[in-house]
Design a protein around this motif. Structure first.
Motif, PDB file in Angstrom:
ATOM      1  N   ALA A 148      -2.614  -3.041 -11.163  1.00 22.12           N
ATOM      2  CA  ALA A 148      -2.967  -2.077 -10.116  1.00 22.12           C
ATOM      3  C   ALA A 148      -4.398  -1.570 -10.310  1.00 22.12           C
ATOM      4  O   ALA A 148      -5.122  -1.375  -9.338  1.00 22.12           O
ATOM      5  N   ARG A 151       0.845  -1.190   0.000  1.00 20.26           N
ATOM      6  CA  ARG A 151       0.000   0.000   0.000  1.00 20.26           C
ATOM      7  C   ARG A 151       0.882   1.243   0.000  1.00 20.26           C
ATOM      8  O   ARG A 151       1.806   1.347   0.794  1.00 20.26           O
ATOM      9  N   THR A 180      -4.511   9.634  -1.683  1.00 22.43           N
ATOM     10  CA  THR A 180      -5.231   8.434  -2.108  1.00 22.43           C
ATOM     11  C   THR A 180      -4.376   7.207  -1.819  1.00 22.43           C
ATOM     12  O   THR A 180      -3.216   7.134  -2.206  1.00 22.43           O
ATOM     13  N   ASN A 238      -7.476  -2.015  -7.491  1.00 26.29           N
ATOM     14  CA  ASN A 238      -8.074  -0.814  -6.912  1.00 26.29           C
ATOM     15  C   ASN A 238      -9.341  -0.453  -7.678  1.00 26.29           C
ATOM     16  O   ASN A 238      -9.357   0.476  -8.489  1.00 26.29           O
ATOM     17  N   VAL A 257      -3.299   3.523  -2.474  1.00 21.61           N
ATOM     18  CA  VAL A 257      -3.305   2.654  -3.648  1.00 21.61           C
ATOM     19  C   VAL A 257      -2.617   1.346  -3.295  1.00 21.61           C
ATOM     20  O   VAL A 257      -1.520   1.338  -2.727  1.00 21.61           O
ATOM     21  N   GLU A 258      -3.257   0.246  -3.642  1.00 18.96           N
ATOM     22  CA  GLU A 258      -2.674  -1.092  -3.469  1.00 18.96           C
ATOM     23  C   GLU A 258      -1.920  -1.438  -4.755  1.00 18.96           C
ATOM     24  O   GLU A 258      -2.506  -1.461  -5.839  1.00 18.96           O
ATOM     25  N   LEU A 293      -1.222   6.844 -11.594  1.00 19.10           N
ATOM     26  CA  LEU A 293      -1.029   5.441 -11.220  1.00 19.10           C
ATOM     27  C   LEU A 293       0.262   4.888 -11.813  1.00 19.10           C
ATOM     28  O   LEU A 293       0.996   4.168 -11.141  1.00 19.10           O
ATOM     29  N   LEU A 309      -4.307  11.437  -9.468  1.00 20.40           N
ATOM     30  CA  LEU A 309      -4.931  10.965  -8.234  1.00 20.40           C
ATOM     31  C   LEU A 309      -4.954  12.080  -7.190  1.00 20.40           C
ATOM     32  O   LEU A 309      -4.007  12.864  -7.094  1.00 20.40           O
ATOM     33  N   ILE A 333     -10.708   3.239  -8.931  1.00 22.95           N
ATOM     34  CA  ILE A 333      -9.691   4.288  -8.863  1.00 22.95           C
ATOM     35  C   ILE A 333      -9.681   5.140 -10.127  1.00 22.95           C
ATOM     36  O   ILE A 333      -9.309   6.311 -10.093  1.00 22.95           O
TER      37      ILE A 333
END
Length: 71
Positions: free
Chosen positions: A29, A2, A47, A33, A49-50, A11, A43, A36
């Motif tokens: 990704a 994360r 935020t 997510n 983000v995984e 991203l 973004l 997203i």
């Protein structure tokens, strides 16, 4: 993994900064997510983000030495 987006992050910039490459990882990704993409290309600050795991190189992969023009 994360990570948190900084101001102006995209991203693919997050993937490149934290994983070292974007090849095939941006799509993974996006899948991790859900929703997203509703934020648009940039973004919002903060935020979460995984990011996907970087696949290990295959056994038969050829590793070429780095060539630099100036040392």
């Amino acid at each position: 993994m994360r990570v948190m987006a900084l101001q102006g992050d995209t991203l693919d910039a997050l993937c490149h900064r934290h994983l070292g490459t974007t090849a095939g990882l941006v799509e993974k990704a996006l899948a991790l997510n859900y929703g997203i993409s509703l934020h648009g290309p940039i973004l919002p600050l903060g935020t979460v983000v995984e990011l996907p795991e970087v696949p290990a190189p295959s056994i038969g992969a050829v590793v070429r030495p780095l060539v630099q023009l100036w040392d």
